[in-house]
Design an enzyme around this catalytic site. Structure first.
Site, PDB file in Angstrom:
ATOM      1  N   ARG A  37     -36.700 -76.132  24.978  1.00  0.00           N
ATOM      2  CA  ARG A  37     -36.944 -75.159  24.100  1.00  0.00           C
ATOM      3  C   ARG A  37     -36.894 -74.289  24.483  1.00  0.00           C
ATOM      4  O   ARG A  37     -37.385 -74.629  26.190  1.00  0.00           O
ATOM      5  CB  ARG A  37     -38.236 -75.635  24.067  1.00  0.00           C
ATOM      6  CG  ARG A  37     -38.836 -74.293  22.821  1.00  0.00           C
ATOM      7  CD  ARG A  37     -40.586 -74.427  21.822  1.00  0.00           C
ATOM      8  NE  ARG A  37     -41.571 -74.333  23.174  1.00  0.00           N
ATOM      9  CZ  ARG A  37     -42.660 -74.476  22.539  1.00  0.00           C
ATOM     10  NH1 ARG A  37     -42.306 -75.102  21.019  1.00  0.00           N
ATOM     11  NH2 ARG A  37     -43.860 -74.774  23.451  1.00  0.00           N
ATOM     12  N   SER A 106     -39.727 -77.077  11.091  1.00  0.00           N
ATOM     13  CA  SER A 106     -40.859 -77.696  11.492  1.00  0.00           C
ATOM     14  C   SER A 106     -41.582 -76.493  10.157  1.00  0.00           C
ATOM     15  O   SER A 106     -40.910 -76.100   9.153  1.00  0.00           O
ATOM     16  CB  SER A 106     -41.106 -76.026  12.152  1.00  0.00           C
ATOM     17  OG  SER A 106     -41.278 -76.975  14.083  1.00  0.00           O
ATOM     18  N   LYS A 135     -49.106 -71.934  20.882  1.00  0.00           N
ATOM     19  CA  LYS A 135     -48.383 -71.369  19.422  1.00  0.00           C
ATOM     20  C   LYS A 135     -49.280 -69.509  19.279  1.00  0.00           C
ATOM     21  O   LYS A 135     -50.362 -70.108  18.851  1.00  0.00           O
ATOM     22  CB  LYS A 135     -47.700 -71.956  18.769  1.00  0.00           C
ATOM     23  CG  LYS A 135     -46.472 -71.366  17.547  1.00  0.00           C
ATOM     24  CD  LYS A 135     -46.934 -73.169  16.944  1.00  0.00           C
ATOM     25  CE  LYS A 135     -45.274 -72.297  15.592  1.00  0.00           C
ATOM     26  NZ  LYS A 135     -44.573 -71.834  15.989  1.00  0.00           N
TER      27      LYS A 135
END
Length: 206
Positions: A37, A106, A135
């Site tokens: 990521r 997702s 998040k």
């Protein structure tokens, strides 16, 4: 069928040396899939990071998944891509990467879960199971009950992510997750190898 059981998502705040250390340790500890990521939009840095860890993962037979960026995945010939809801549409991504690559998406609510069933995907990332500091824009947490319902409904394998650690991982597996995606529990552990081993043992019910 891919092995999603212990799915490591890297921490983009760790420098390349830390990233290399975490990946090497996590491989030794038994991770089954790794998603790289990089949220800051620096494509060169993203490619560089991928090129550092890809040979290590390849040697261990562990798939490398690129987060969000189909162009980066193609540039480094990664094993797959993981898309968010605001990224390239799944059918377009599939056309670009081909049928032999892994494609994940997702899903953050029941409408997205339902819509995803007809898309050319290999798995879904169910986000977030529990609220999590990594998040901050989470609007919905599935919880164990939501995960169990999603698992009963979905034709696609579900990888659970968000707030999962040693204290709740067994419950998440029991609720029907096909895989567990983790960031902090491995990336920030003193020994990512030991953490990976312990987490995999819990996933496997040992």
């Amino acid at each position: 069928m891919y092995d999603y059981r212990l799915y490591l998502v890297t921490d983009e705040h760790q420098d390349i040396g830390q990233l290399e250390f975490v990946i090497r340790e996590a491989i030794a500890g038994g991770v089954t899939m790794v998603q790289l990521r990089e949220k800051h939009g620096d494509i060169r840095a993203f490619i560089q990071r991928a090129e550092v860890i890809k040979p290590m993962l390849q040697a261990a037979g562990i798939p490398l998944i690129i987060n969000d960026r189909v162009d980066v995945a193609l540039a480094v010939d990664a094993d797959g891509v993981h898309l968010g809801q605001s990224d390239m549409p799944a059918d377009v991504a599939r056309r670009l990467i081909g049928d032999d690559k892994i494609l994940g998406l997702s899903v953050e609510n029941e409408q997205q879960l339902e819509a995803a069933q007809s898309l050319p995907l290999d798995y879904l990332g169910l986000s977030a199971i529990f609220p999590t500091p990594t998040k901050t824009d989470t609007v919905y947490a599935w919880g164990l009950e939501g995960l169990a319902k999603a698992s009963a409904f979905s034709q696609l394998p579900l990888v659970a992510i968000g707030g999962i650690n040693e204290s709740n991982i067994t419950a998440v597996v029991e609720a029907g997750a096909d895989g567990i995606a983790l960031v902090s529990a491995i990336c920030h552990a003193d020994s990512p190898k030991d953490a990976s081993q312990q987490l995999l043992a819990l996933i496997d019910g040992n």
